[in-house]
Motif scaffolding. Sequence first.
Motif, mmCIF file in Angstrom:
data_model
loop_
_atom_site.group_PDB
_atom_site.id
_atom_site.type_symbol
_atom_site.label_atom_id
_atom_site.label_comp_id
_atom_site.label_asym_id
_atom_site.label_seq_id
_atom_site.Cartn_x
_atom_site.Cartn_y
_atom_site.Cartn_z
ATOM 1 N N LEU A 53 0.829 -1.209 0.000
ATOM 2 C CA LEU A 53 0.000 0.000 0.000
ATOM 3 C C LEU A 53 0.861 1.256 0.000
ATOM 4 O O LEU A 53 0.580 2.215 -0.729
ATOM 5 C CB LEU A 53 -0.924 -0.004 1.223
ATOM 6 N N ILE A 54 1.924 1.258 0.773
ATOM 7 C CA ILE A 54 2.831 2.410 0.800
ATOM 8 C C ILE A 54 3.520 2.579 -0.550
ATOM 9 O O ILE A 54 3.662 3.692 -1.055
ATOM 10 C CB ILE A 54 3.844 2.256 1.952
ATOM 11 N N GLY A 55 3.940 1.491 -1.147
ATOM 12 C CA GLY A 55 4.556 1.562 -2.468
ATOM 13 C C GLY A 55 3.601 2.101 -3.518
ATOM 14 O O GLY A 55 3.986 2.909 -4.375
ATOM 15 N N ALA A 56 2.346 1.675 -3.460
ATOM 16 C CA ALA A 56 1.353 2.189 -4.404
ATOM 17 C C ALA A 56 1.115 3.683 -4.188
ATOM 18 O O ALA A 56 0.988 4.448 -5.153
ATOM 19 C CB ALA A 56 0.043 1.420 -4.270
ATOM 20 N N ASN A 57 1.070 4.118 -2.929
ATOM 21 C CA ASN A 57 0.888 5.535 -2.646
ATOM 22 C C ASN A 57 2.064 6.368 -3.129
ATOM 23 O O ASN A 57 1.884 7.469 -3.648
ATOM 24 C CB ASN A 57 0.673 5.764 -1.148
ATOM 25 N N LEU A 58 3.279 5.858 -2.961
ATOM 26 C CA LEU A 58 4.444 6.579 -3.458
ATOM 27 C C LEU A 58 4.444 6.662 -4.983
ATOM 28 O O LEU A 58 4.840 7.686 -5.555
ATOM 29 C CB LEU A 58 5.729 5.917 -2.958
ATOM 30 N N ALA A 59 3.982 5.615 -5.645
ATOM 31 C CA ALA A 59 3.904 5.643 -7.105
ATOM 32 C C ALA A 59 2.890 6.676 -7.577
ATOM 33 O O ALA A 59 3.147 7.425 -8.529
ATOM 34 C CB ALA A 59 3.532 4.257 -7.632
ATOM 35 N N VAL A 60 1.750 6.753 -6.908
ATOM 36 C CA VAL A 60 0.735 7.747 -7.280
ATOM 37 C C VAL A 60 1.250 9.154 -7.005
ATOM 38 O O VAL A 60 1.055 10.072 -7.815
ATOM 39 C CB VAL A 60 -0.586 7.470 -6.529
ATOM 40 N N ALA A 61 1.925 9.348 -5.871
ATOM 41 C CA ALA A 61 2.467 10.673 -5.559
ATOM 42 C C ALA A 61 3.517 11.090 -6.584
ATOM 43 O O ALA A 61 3.547 12.248 -7.018
ATOM 44 C CB ALA A 61 3.076 10.672 -4.155
ATOM 45 N N GLY A 62 4.357 10.181 -6.996
ATOM 46 C CA GLY A 62 5.349 10.494 -8.014
ATOM 47 C C GLY A 62 4.710 10.819 -9.348
ATOM 48 O O GLY A 62 5.133 11.747 -10.051
ATOM 49 N N ALA A 63 3.680 10.074 -9.710
ATOM 50 C CA ALA A 63 2.981 10.360 -10.970
ATOM 51 C C ALA A 63 2.285 11.718 -10.909
ATOM 52 O O ALA A 63 2.267 12.455 -11.900
ATOM 53 C CB ALA A 63 1.966 9.256 -11.264
ATOM 54 N N LEU A 64 1.730 12.064 -9.743
ATOM 55 C CA LEU A 64 1.107 13.382 -9.602
ATOM 56 C C LEU A 64 2.130 14.507 -9.714
ATOM 57 O O LEU A 64 1.873 15.532 -10.351
ATOM 58 C CB LEU A 64 0.370 13.478 -8.268
ATOM 59 N N MET A 65 3.277 14.328 -9.092
ATOM 60 C CA MET A 65 4.322 15.347 -9.183
ATOM 61 C C MET A 65 4.798 15.521 -10.618
ATOM 62 O O MET A 65 4.982 16.642 -11.082
ATOM 63 C CB MET A 65 5.515 14.968 -8.306
ATOM 64 N N GLN A 66 5.016 14.423 -11.298
ATOM 65 C CA GLN A 66 5.482 14.502 -12.675
ATOM 66 C C GLN A 66 4.406 15.068 -13.597
ATOM 67 O O GLN A 66 4.702 15.795 -14.535
ATOM 68 C CB GLN A 66 5.926 13.126 -13.153
ATOM 69 N N GLY A 67 3.147 14.778 -13.317
ATOM 70 C CA GLY A 67 2.071 15.336 -14.122
ATOM 71 C C GLY A 67 1.875 16.819 -13.868
ATOM 72 O O GLY A 67 1.589 17.587 -14.792
ATOM 73 N N LEU A 68 2.039 17.243 -12.619
ATOM 74 C CA LEU A 68 1.876 18.654 -12.272
ATOM 75 C C LEU A 68 2.960 19.512 -12.904
ATOM 76 O O LEU A 68 2.687 20.580 -13.439
ATOM 77 C CB LEU A 68 1.900 18.828 -10.748
ATOM 78 N N THR A 69 4.177 19.044 -12.856
ATOM 79 C CA THR A 69 5.284 19.829 -13.397
ATOM 80 C C THR A 69 5.515 19.561 -14.876
ATOM 81 O O THR A 69 6.301 20.273 -15.499
ATOM 82 C CB THR A 69 6.584 19.511 -12.641
ATOM 83 N N ARG A 70 4.872 18.539 -15.415
ATOM 84 C CA ARG A 70 5.109 18.103 -16.791
ATOM 85 C C ARG A 70 6.599 17.862 -17.034
ATOM 86 O O ARG A 70 7.166 18.229 -18.053
ATOM 87 C CB ARG A 70 4.539 19.104 -17.795
ATOM 88 N N ASN A 71 7.215 17.267 -16.014
ATOM 89 C CA ASN A 71 8.647 16.995 -16.047
ATOM 90 C C ASN A 71 8.845 15.563 -15.571
ATOM 91 O O ASN A 71 8.516 15.244 -14.429
ATOM 92 C CB ASN A 71 9.379 17.981 -15.127
ATOM 93 N N PRO A 72 9.383 14.674 -16.385
ATOM 94 C CA PRO A 72 9.548 13.285 -15.955
ATOM 95 C C PRO A 72 10.603 13.096 -14.867
ATOM 96 O O PRO A 72 10.697 12.018 -14.291
ATOM 97 C CB PRO A 72 9.951 12.551 -17.232
ATOM 98 N N LEU A 73 11.378 14.121 -14.578
ATOM 99 C CA LEU A 73 12.401 14.019 -13.533
ATOM 100 C C LEU A 73 11.970 14.657 -12.224
ATOM 101 O O LEU A 73 12.781 14.831 -11.319
ATOM 102 C CB LEU A 73 13.703 14.666 -14.021
ATOM 103 N N ALA A 74 10.706 15.038 -12.095
ATOM 104 C CA ALA A 74 10.233 15.694 -10.876
ATOM 105 C C ALA A 74 10.322 14.733 -9.698
ATOM 106 O O ALA A 74 10.069 13.544 -9.815
ATOM 107 C CB ALA A 74 8.797 16.160 -11.060
ATOM 108 N N SER A 75 10.700 15.298 -8.559
ATOM 109 C CA SER A 75 10.832 14.499 -7.348
ATOM 110 C C SER A 75 10.527 15.384 -6.147
ATOM 111 O O SER A 75 10.408 16.601 -6.281
ATOM 112 C CB SER A 75 12.249 13.934 -7.252
ATOM 113 N N PRO A 76 10.415 14.812 -4.955
ATOM 114 C CA PRO A 76 10.153 15.635 -3.777
ATOM 115 C C PRO A 76 11.239 16.661 -3.500
ATOM 116 O O PRO A 76 10.964 17.728 -2.956
ATOM 117 C CB PRO A 76 10.069 14.617 -2.643
ATOM 118 N N SER A 77 12.472 16.385 -3.895
ATOM 119 C CA SER A 77 13.528 17.375 -3.667
ATOM 120 C C SER A 77 13.411 18.547 -4.634
ATOM 121 O O SER A 77 13.756 19.672 -4.284
ATOM 122 C CB SER A 77 14.903 16.724 -3.794
ATOM 123 N N VAL A 78 12.914 18.303 -5.841
ATOM 124 C CA VAL A 78 12.746 19.389 -6.807
ATOM 125 C C VAL A 78 11.636 20.335 -6.359
ATOM 126 O O VAL A 78 11.745 21.546 -6.512
ATOM 127 C CB VAL A 78 12.453 18.821 -8.213
#
Length: 159
Positions: free
Chosen positions: A58-83
């Motif tokens: 469940l945690i892994g799935a949540n992290l995958a969704v959060a990463g996809a949301l970040m990348q979709g919001l920034t329209r940048n495939p390299l987006a991460s929590p540090s960016v």
Amino acid sequence: LALIAGTLLSLNLSLVAWSSFDLSFQSLQGFWLHFDSASMEHQIIATLRMPRVLSGALIGANLAVAGALMQGLTRNPLASPSVLAINSGAALFIVLSSFGFLSLSVPTAVMGAIGSAFSGLLVMFLGGAFDDRPHPVKLVLAGIAINALLLGLTRATII
């Protein structure tokens, strides 16, 4: 089909492997087919191993969704929590609360969530994410600048 088979195999393997108890695939087969509440192996799998495996999935799935949301919001495939300064905001609030600068009586994890939400919203406001036509480069640049600022504040607080 191969992905489903691999997922089920790894789920079953994680239930019995790397355990200090002697668990085997026979005890796992007994757990799945006919659960015996008197069996120690079945109790270990049901009360210790299964909750850990399911929470990890469940945690892994949540992290995958959060990463996809970040990348979709920034329209940048390299987006991460540090960016987007998410991790530095959480670190700053945790450090400030542990040193007593923030006198909120909430757990450390909640302070981290508050800090990450604060820094994420700050980056979104400064980067123009709420404008009519947001530009992903402005958001990334605001995130890098806020990340540097919050990391500097965190290091200054620790020293």
